[in-house]
Design a protein around this motif. Structure first.
Motif, PDB file in Angstrom:
ATOM      1  N   GLU A  64       0.805  -1.085   0.123  1.00  0.00           N
ATOM      2  CA  GLU A  64      -0.088   0.013  -0.021  1.00  0.00           C
ATOM      3  C   GLU A  64       0.955   1.378   0.149  1.00  0.00           C
ATOM      4  O   GLU A  64       2.168   1.106   0.166  1.00  0.00           O
ATOM      5  CB  GLU A  64      -1.030  -0.001   1.310  1.00  0.00           C
TER       6      GLU A  64
ATOM      7  N   LYS B 249       4.600   0.740   2.256  1.00  0.00           N
ATOM      8  CA  LYS B 249       4.226  -0.331   3.443  1.00  0.00           C
ATOM      9  C   LYS B 249       3.531  -1.409   2.946  1.00  0.00           C
ATOM     10  O   LYS B 249       3.021  -1.378   2.035  1.00  0.00           O
ATOM     11  CB  LYS B 249       3.558   0.324   4.386  1.00  0.00           C
TER      12      LYS B 249
ATOM     13  N   ASP C 157       1.278   5.436   1.187  1.00  0.00           N
ATOM     14  CA  ASP C 157       1.196   6.583   2.042  1.00  0.00           C
ATOM     15  C   ASP C 157       0.851   7.692   1.332  1.00  0.00           C
ATOM     16  O   ASP C 157       1.374   7.985   0.162  1.00  0.00           O
ATOM     17  CB  ASP C 157       1.985   6.961   3.059  1.00  0.00           C
ATOM     18  N   ASN C 158      -0.281   8.279   1.691  1.00  0.00           N
ATOM     19  CA  ASN C 158      -0.507   9.680   1.064  1.00  0.00           C
ATOM     20  C   ASN C 158      -0.465   9.586  -0.788  1.00  0.00           C
ATOM     21  O   ASN C 158      -0.136  10.451  -1.298  1.00  0.00           O
ATOM     22  CB  ASN C 158       0.241  10.670   1.155  1.00  0.00           C
TER      23      ASN C 158
END
Length: 130
Positions: free
Chosen positions: A94, A120, A96-97
């Motif tokens: 996945e 991540k 982030d942001n």
């Protein structure tokens, strides 16, 4: 309201990768910009944040892509090179942001680029309550 060229829109992982995505092995690298004047390549720097730009290839697991390319690039804006979260081949990841930037190609087709601030391991899918 006027949208400027290069506008970025925040999106969620399920909006972009509803069936998840797998990190392609050994695909994290530093992005390069090409300078037409000097005919040289230099490490890419994000114009909005000033951070270095890295990129990775992921396989989109959407079953509707059957017969078409599943591979796409996600650019990661970071101070240092990101690492594969678990180090296992084709790990489910996945971002982030996550942001999307739509644009029109030189052939007049709609396309988009993806940017994130980190990578991540993917969270396990939620079980449906029965």
């Amino acid at each position: 309201m006027a949208l400027r060229n290069g506008s970025r829109f925040t999106v969620s992982m399920p909006q972009v990768f509803p069936h998840g995505c797998h990190l392609m092995p050994d695909s994290i690298s530093e992005a390069q910009d090409y300078d037409e004047n000097t005919k040289t390549r230099n490490p890419a720097i994000d114009k909005l944040t000033g951070k270095r730009v890295f990129q990775c290839r992921v396989a989109d697991m959407d079953p509707e892509l059957e017969g078409r390319s599943r591979e796409t690039v996600v650019k990661i804006l970071a101070d240092r090179p990101p690492s594969p979260p678990t180090g296992t081949p084709f790990e489910l990841v996945e971002f982030d942001n996550l942001q999307v930037t739509p644009y029109v190609t030189d052939k007049g087709r709609m396309a988009y680029s993806l940017r994130a601030t980190g990578i991540k391991p993917a969270r396990p899918a939620a079980k449906d309550a029965a």
